[in-house]
Design a protein around this motif. Sequence first.
Motif, PDB file in Angstrom:
ATOM      1  N   LEU A  29     -29.302  -3.738  14.900  1.00  0.00           N
ATOM      2  CA  LEU A  29     -27.753  -3.265  15.141  1.00  0.00           C
ATOM      3  C   LEU A  29     -27.621  -4.424  15.877  1.00  0.00           C
ATOM      4  O   LEU A  29     -28.049  -5.061  16.864  1.00  0.00           O
ATOM      5  CB  LEU A  29     -27.716  -1.736  15.850  1.00  0.00           C
ATOM      6  CG  LEU A  29     -26.612  -1.553  16.676  1.00  0.00           C
ATOM      7  CD1 LEU A  29     -25.478  -1.099  15.585  1.00  0.00           C
ATOM      8  CD2 LEU A  29     -26.958  -0.336  17.480  1.00  0.00           C
ATOM      9  N   VAL A  30     -25.911  -4.812  15.624  1.00  0.00           N
ATOM     10  CA  VAL A  30     -25.269  -5.690  16.743  1.00  0.00           C
ATOM     11  C   VAL A  30     -24.010  -5.056  17.132  1.00  0.00           C
ATOM     12  O   VAL A  30     -23.277  -4.672  16.123  1.00  0.00           O
ATOM     13  CB  VAL A  30     -25.026  -7.090  15.768  1.00  0.00           C
ATOM     14  CG1 VAL A  30     -24.251  -8.085  16.706  1.00  0.00           C
ATOM     15  CG2 VAL A  30     -26.375  -7.792  15.302  1.00  0.00           C
ATOM     16  N   TYR A  31     -23.686  -5.292  18.301  1.00  0.00           N
ATOM     17  CA  TYR A  31     -22.568  -4.392  18.852  1.00  0.00           C
ATOM     18  C   TYR A  31     -22.016  -5.389  19.924  1.00  0.00           C
ATOM     19  O   TYR A  31     -22.715  -6.035  20.517  1.00  0.00           O
ATOM     20  CB  TYR A  31     -22.674  -3.097  19.152  1.00  0.00           C
ATOM     21  CG  TYR A  31     -23.439  -2.716  20.151  1.00  0.00           C
ATOM     22  CD1 TYR A  31     -24.853  -2.630  19.895  1.00  0.00           C
ATOM     23  CD2 TYR A  31     -22.744  -2.435  21.446  1.00  0.00           C
ATOM     24  CE1 TYR A  31     -25.576  -2.237  21.019  1.00  0.00           C
ATOM     25  CE2 TYR A  31     -23.625  -2.228  22.432  1.00  0.00           C
ATOM     26  CZ  TYR A  31     -24.950  -2.055  22.322  1.00  0.00           C
ATOM     27  OH  TYR A  31     -25.753  -1.619  23.542  1.00  0.00           O
ATOM     28  N   VAL A  32     -20.708  -5.150  20.180  1.00  0.00           N
ATOM     29  CA  VAL A  32     -20.095  -5.925  21.248  1.00  0.00           C
ATOM     30  C   VAL A  32     -20.033  -4.728  22.491  1.00  0.00           C
ATOM     31  O   VAL A  32     -19.701  -3.399  22.198  1.00  0.00           O
ATOM     32  CB  VAL A  32     -18.552  -6.382  20.979  1.00  0.00           C
ATOM     33  CG1 VAL A  32     -17.692  -6.396  21.927  1.00  0.00           C
ATOM     34  CG2 VAL A  32     -18.860  -7.691  20.223  1.00  0.00           C
ATOM     35  N   CYS A  33     -19.949  -5.057  23.611  1.00  0.00           N
ATOM     36  CA  CYS A  33     -19.898  -4.130  24.806  1.00  0.00           C
ATOM     37  C   CYS A  33     -18.784  -4.862  25.834  1.00  0.00           C
ATOM     38  O   CYS A  33     -18.945  -5.739  26.294  1.00  0.00           O
ATOM     39  CB  CYS A  33     -21.207  -3.758  25.530  1.00  0.00           C
ATOM     40  SG  CYS A  33     -20.738  -2.394  26.860  1.00  0.00           S
ATOM     41  N   HIS A  34     -17.752  -4.077  25.921  1.00  0.00           N
ATOM     42  CA  HIS A  34     -16.598  -4.569  26.873  1.00  0.00           C
ATOM     43  C   HIS A  34     -16.815  -3.895  28.179  1.00  0.00           C
ATOM     44  O   HIS A  34     -15.722  -3.839  28.902  1.00  0.00           O
ATOM     45  CB  HIS A  34     -15.181  -4.302  26.272  1.00  0.00           C
ATOM     46  CG  HIS A  34     -14.891  -4.802  25.000  1.00  0.00           C
ATOM     47  ND1 HIS A  34     -14.181  -6.233  24.986  1.00  0.00           N
ATOM     48  CD2 HIS A  34     -14.918  -4.371  23.748  1.00  0.00           C
ATOM     49  CE1 HIS A  34     -14.222  -6.368  23.723  1.00  0.00           C
ATOM     50  NE2 HIS A  34     -14.653  -5.416  23.065  1.00  0.00           N
TER      51      HIS A  34
END
Length: 159
Positions: A29-34
């Motif tokens: 999985l690849v995701y962005v965290c803000h």
Amino acid sequence: MDRPTVRLPLHGRCLCGAINYRLNGAPLLVYVCHCHDCQTRSGSAFSLNILIQTADLTVSGSVNAARRTTPKGREVEENTCPVCGTFMLAHAVAAPDYTSLRAGTLDDASWAIPIAQAYVSSAIPWAVIPGVPQLIRGGFDYAAMSEAWRATAPPFAET
Ligand SMILES: [Zn+2]
Ligand SMILES: [Zn+2]
């Protein structure tokens, strides 16, 4: 859409080179965290995270390990280079079989397209990525996200 095959293993390192790692299996999985913690630690707008199976990772060099509690209340262990301080790896203490890798430490992260973005409520407004689904609070289903990511990810194959 066909994407070119990504050759395994993938390689990464810290800024000074004291810590090297090799990823021997396909990422999950690849995701962005803000979230604000990711902004603070990276000194930038957000983090780009790659979830992997810990068993697929070989690390050479001795990393620093520090524990903290995330905004969601999970206890995590985070690994940095003891020499240059580069933040590289993290895992939930309750789920050591999975590791989160910071994409920027890979030699080549050009294949790492996020399937979702988390904590958009604390994002720097211009950094919200158009076309990438936003996770609502509590909607963090790793299994479903991983399935969605793998459906669009490039094929990974051993060299
Ligand atoms: Zn280093
Ligand atoms: Zn975060």
